[in-house]
Design an enzyme around this catalytic site. Structure first.
Site, short mmCIF file in Angstrom:
data_model
loop_
_atom_site.label_atom_id
_atom_site.label_comp_id
_atom_site.label_asym_id
_atom_site.label_seq_id
_atom_site.Cartn_x
_atom_site.Cartn_y
_atom_site.Cartn_z
N TYR A 17 93.68 -135.70 -20.64
CA TYR A 17 94.47 -136.44 -21.63
C TYR A 17 95.76 -135.67 -21.95
O TYR A 17 96.85 -136.25 -21.98
CB TYR A 17 93.63 -136.66 -22.90
CG TYR A 17 94.42 -137.30 -24.01
CD1 TYR A 17 94.82 -138.63 -23.93
CD2 TYR A 17 94.80 -136.57 -25.14
CE1 TYR A 17 95.56 -139.22 -24.94
CE2 TYR A 17 95.55 -137.15 -26.15
CZ TYR A 17 95.93 -138.47 -26.05
OH TYR A 17 96.68 -139.04 -27.04
N GLU A 39 92.74 -143.72 -32.14
CA GLU A 39 93.14 -142.79 -33.20
C GLU A 39 92.48 -143.18 -34.53
O GLU A 39 92.06 -142.32 -35.30
CB GLU A 39 94.66 -142.75 -33.35
CG GLU A 39 95.41 -142.13 -32.18
CD GLU A 39 95.20 -140.64 -32.03
OE1 GLU A 39 94.57 -140.01 -32.91
OE2 GLU A 39 95.68 -140.08 -31.01
N TRP A 47 88.61 -135.46 -31.56
CA TRP A 47 89.20 -136.27 -30.49
C TRP A 47 88.33 -136.23 -29.24
O TRP A 47 88.26 -137.19 -28.49
CB TRP A 47 90.61 -135.79 -30.21
CG TRP A 47 91.39 -136.63 -29.25
CD1 TRP A 47 91.95 -136.23 -28.08
CD2 TRP A 47 91.71 -138.03 -29.36
NE1 TRP A 47 92.60 -137.28 -27.46
CE2 TRP A 47 92.47 -138.40 -28.24
CE3 TRP A 47 91.43 -139.01 -30.33
CZ2 TRP A 47 92.94 -139.69 -28.02
CZ3 TRP A 47 91.91 -140.30 -30.12
CH2 TRP A 47 92.65 -140.63 -28.98
#
Length: 196
Positions: A17, A39, A47
């Site tokens: 990512y 998000e 995350w």
């Protein structure tokens, strides 16, 4: 010697990512909606947990097709909660539908969700020059403004901290540290050096 940001650690999904998506400017509304959803799902979590469930989210929400998501029923959302490896927070799942509906309204007004968002930065990413990750803010005046504006338009799970992470996710800001090979200035230098 140029290095990389340290926050992904040894997590392969986090590293991919960071290397391929984080802080890369995009105007793709479907991808932007995906990042908004993920998000928002992250709120209160890490995350890495969200990324580990990303594939399940993509399957559950038809690759974040905005029209599909806007038409989900309460039963559909309950089934997604029960049948897919998503975060089992019903209000977060319901926000996918309401946020998709809000995106459609914005698209009618501004032509695209991307146009609405990128006008906050005059359609140019903010390239920060942080020397350490400790300098990177959790939120800014701009993320606070975007948060307020989106909330007025009916969006959920769009607090100022979430919005700053979202701005990073879609490349409105480049928050790679300056020593990272993926910082804009280093990528540009690499392109020039390779003669592309």
């Amino acid at each position: 010697m140029k290095m990389e940001c340290s926050w992904p650690g040894d997590n392969q999904l986090m590293r991919m990512y960071h290397n391929e998506e984080w802080c890369v400017p995009t105007t793709d509304d479907q991808y932007i909606f995906e990042m908004l959803t993920l998000e928002g799902a992250q709120a209160g979590l890490s995350w890495s947990i969200v990324l580990s469930k990303r594939e399940a989210y993509q399957k559950a929400f038809h690759n974040f097709d905005i029209t599909f998501c806007s038409n989900l029923t309460d039963n559909d959302l309950t089934n997604i909660k029960e049948q897919y490896n998503v975060i089992k927070h019903i209000a977060k799942l319901q926000s996918v539908r309401s946020n998709a509906q809000a995106v459609i309204k914005i698209t009618k007004e501004f032509g695209s969700f991307s146009n609405f968002l990128w006008r906050y930065v005059d359609f140019e990413p903010i390239i920060n020059e942080w020397h350490s990750e400790g300098q990177i803010p959790a939120q800014t005046d701009l993320s606070n403004q975007i948060s307020k504006d989106l909330k007025k338009r009916g969006f959920k799970f769009v607090g100022p901290v979430t919005m700053y992470s979202f701005m990073q996710a879609i490349g409105m800001v480049d928050d790679h540290v300056t020593s990272c090979v993926y910082h804009t200035s280093n990528k540009e230098r690499k392109i020039k050096e390779n003669g592309f």
